[in-house]
Design a protein around this motif. Structure first.
Motif, mmCIF file in Angstrom:
data_model
loop_
_atom_site.group_PDB
_atom_site.id
_atom_site.type_symbol
_atom_site.label_atom_id
_atom_site.label_comp_id
_atom_site.label_asym_id
_atom_site.label_seq_id
_atom_site.Cartn_x
_atom_site.Cartn_y
_atom_site.Cartn_z
ATOM 1 N N GLU A 152 0.832 -1.212 0.000
ATOM 2 C CA GLU A 152 0.000 0.000 0.000
ATOM 3 C C GLU A 152 0.863 1.258 0.000
ATOM 4 O OE1 GLU A 152 -2.603 -0.295 3.346
ATOM 5 O OE2 GLU A 152 -4.137 -1.422 2.220
ATOM 6 N N LYS A 153 1.931 1.246 0.834
ATOM 7 C CA LYS A 153 2.827 2.400 0.857
ATOM 8 C C LYS A 153 3.494 2.620 -0.492
ATOM 9 C CE LYS A 153 3.980 2.407 5.789
ATOM 10 N NZ LYS A 153 5.074 2.284 6.793
ATOM 11 N N PHE A 154 3.881 1.525 -1.135
ATOM 12 C CA PHE A 154 4.511 1.636 -2.456
ATOM 13 C C PHE A 154 3.556 2.240 -3.479
ATOM 14 C CE2 PHE A 154 5.304 -0.212 -6.653
ATOM 15 C CZ PHE A 154 6.593 0.257 -6.885
ATOM 16 N N GLU A 155 2.291 1.754 -3.493
ATOM 17 C CA GLU A 155 1.299 2.288 -4.430
ATOM 18 C C GLU A 155 1.055 3.773 -4.175
ATOM 19 O OE1 GLU A 155 -0.078 0.949 -6.990
ATOM 20 O OE2 GLU A 155 0.833 -1.014 -6.726
ATOM 21 N N LYS A 156 1.017 4.157 -2.873
ATOM 22 C CA LYS A 156 0.803 5.567 -2.526
ATOM 23 C C LYS A 156 1.957 6.431 -3.016
ATOM 24 C CE LYS A 156 -0.335 8.517 1.432
ATOM 25 N NZ LYS A 156 -0.547 8.549 2.917
ATOM 26 N N GLU A 157 3.171 5.974 -2.771
ATOM 27 C CA GLU A 157 4.336 6.731 -3.213
ATOM 28 C C GLU A 157 4.409 6.777 -4.735
ATOM 29 O OE1 GLU A 157 6.300 8.472 -1.293
ATOM 30 O OE2 GLU A 157 5.163 7.841 0.454
ATOM 31 N N LEU A 158 4.025 5.696 -5.401
ATOM 32 C CA LEU A 158 4.029 5.662 -6.864
ATOM 33 C C LEU A 158 3.044 6.668 -7.435
ATOM 34 C CD1 LEU A 158 5.143 4.299 -9.401
ATOM 35 C CD2 LEU A 158 3.302 2.617 -9.215
ATOM 36 N N SER A 159 1.843 6.771 -6.807
ATOM 37 C CA SER A 159 0.851 7.750 -7.272
ATOM 38 C C SER A 159 1.365 9.175 -7.083
ATOM 39 C CB SER A 159 -0.470 7.565 -6.527
ATOM 40 O OG SER A 159 -0.308 7.819 -5.143
ATOM 41 N N LYS A 160 2.090 9.412 -5.960
ATOM 42 C CA LYS A 160 2.682 10.733 -5.748
ATOM 43 C C LYS A 160 3.701 11.052 -6.832
ATOM 44 C CE LYS A 160 2.183 11.102 -0.698
ATOM 45 N NZ LYS A 160 2.913 11.227 0.572
#
Length: 471
Positions: A102-110
């Motif tokens: 989830e953290k990776f997906e969030k950072e990727l969207s940023k």
């Protein structure tokens, strides 16, 4: 002797998952009577640990007993150690992996959002760079122009005061006082250059007052040389025509910004209310064709300060050949040879009329000025339109219009090719055409007098602040 071990498959799986808990050695010889060398088949032995860290048979099996059946087959029961599968650790590992995902997906969207923002800012920087390059090539900004005009006027007054000091015969006290005021004015101009350009208004008023004092002083320097200025009422045509055009007194960027470079502006001359002030600004859209928004101001101060404006919208104007007369705006209707009269009070079209045989849509527009095939003009005598027809082979045609019905009252045909002129205007029924000399100068080179039907050449140079001039 054959060796047979009965081991539960489940226990075997655990043994394999735990990392091969027993060693597999060579098959026992058939003559052996024990499971392993040196160990009796009926004996017991304890567990230990080998030097390589892996569990051996003697290490892992405890209390192992066996027997031989009638056929000579060795049978035994093996009890493996009790090993529990770490379910809680696997669950924690799975939860941690989910959180990290989830953290990776969030950072990727940023990151994707930042990439988009960078692209937007990159375009803005590119646009700003282009605008700065244009200003650098032009070398003159609007604020600099305002102060440049003031400096020119102050220098002219300085020259005049020097001449007065040399020629003034009587007391020079008033001349000395004016000289001090002009010097103070020069210092004030330099100070104001660091402030907002709207402060130009205050200094302009002071310049006007000083000019009046200088005129009075010059008029009184000798009784035998009085200054005589022709007295003409506004709207009078009692003069010999245009002989000179002064420098612009106002240089102003329209409220829509630097990208809106084309359009028209002026003051409404109302024969019914000659003293009433109504200024209008009608910039075209960035395509240089569509007239969509315009503003009305009740004074020159409001126009310069962008205050107390009345902003209105239309969606059918074309080109910069717009004019305002008697509280009506006259425009060329979009994509047609028609003219419309718009009531400025209601912002509604009052009358539309087709201009007979008029060419439009860049058929015969001015040189370097697109979409001005139909150029509406106003002077002391009323409403005019300057255009061309196919029959006139592109030469200028002048028509006098009824300002209410837009009916053509009279028409004059000239010998001047319209696309070779940069623009044209009317003064007291006389058409004046201009052409470009360079980026800072324009020349009035041709005239046609509708009062006499005469036409001819002129040589009147006027300064301009932009390369393209709309009159």
């Amino acid at each position: 002797m054959n060796f047979t071990a009965h081991i539960s498959p489940y226990l075997f799986f655990l043994g394999q998952a735990a990392g091969d808990l027993w060693d597999v050695g060579p098959p026992l010889p058939s003559s052996s009577t024990s499971f392993f060398p040196g160990v009796d088949s009926s004996s017991s032995y304890s567990s230990g640990r080998s030097s390589d860290g892996r569990g051996s048979v003697s290490q892992l099996f405890s209390n192992v007993t066996g027997s031989v059946d009638d056929r000579g087959t060795c049978q035994c029961s093996v009890s493996l150690p009790d090993t529990t599968f770490p379910v809680d650790r696997v669950e924690r590992l799975e939860f941690t992996a989910h959180v990290l995902s989830e953290k990776f997906e969030k950072e990727l969207s940023k990151v994707k959002e930042y990439v988009q923002l960078i692209s937007v800012y990159e375009k803005k920087l590119l646009n700003l760079t282009v605008r700065i390059e244009i200003m650098e090539k032009d070398s003159i900004s609007y604020t600099e122009l305002d102060f440049a005009l003031i400096k020119v006027e102050v220098k002219e007054m300085e020259k005049l005061i020097i001449q007065l000091k040399e020629s003034f015969g009587g007391s020079s006290e008033i001349v000395d006082q004016l000289e001090v005021e002009i010097r103070n004015m020069t210092l004030l101009v330099e100070k104001l250059e660091t402030l907002d350009k709207n402060n130009v208004l205050a200094i302009r008023r002071e310049i006007v007052a000083l000019k009046n004092k200088l005129k009075e002083c010059e008029a009184s320097k000798g009784e035998n040389t009085p200054l005589v200025h022709p007295s003409l009422t506004p709207g009078s045509c009692g003069h010999g025509g245009v002989v000179n055009v002064s420098r612009p007194s106002v240089v102003q960027l329209n409220w829509r910004g630097f990208s809106y470079k084309y359009g028209a502006w002026g003051r409404d001359h109302s024969s019914q209310h000659p003293n009433k002030e109504l200024y209008w600004v009608a910039p075209l859209n960035t395509d240089g064709r569509l007239l969509e928004y315009y503003r009305l101001y009740n004074s020159m101060d409001d126009l310069l300060l962008y205050t107390n404006a009345r902003e209105l919208r239309i969606t059918y104007g074309q080109g910069s050949g717009t004019a305002v007369y008697n509280n009506n705006m006259y425009v060329n209707l979009y994509n047609s040879g028609n003219i419309a009269r718009i009531n400025l009070t209601t912002n509604r079209v009052a009358v539309t009329q087709t201009l007979p045989d008029a060419a439009f849509n860049n058929r015969f527009s001015y040189a370097n000025v697109a979409w001005q095939d139909i150029d509406i003009a106003v002077d002391e005598k009323g409403l005019w339109v300057i255009y061309s027809t196919e029959a006139s082979t592109g030469n200028m045609v002048i028509s006098k219009l009824n300002d209410t019905t837009l009916q053509v009252l009279n028409t004059w045909y000239t010998k001047q090719y319209k696309p070779s002129a940069s623009n044209a205007f009317m003064v007291c029924g006389v058409l004046y055409a201009t052409r470009t000399l360079n980026t800072r100068a324009e020349e009035i080179f041709y005239y046609y007098d509708t009062n006499t039907g005469k036409e001819g050449k002129l040589d009147i140079v006027m300064q301009k602040m932009q390369e393209t001039l709309c009159l």
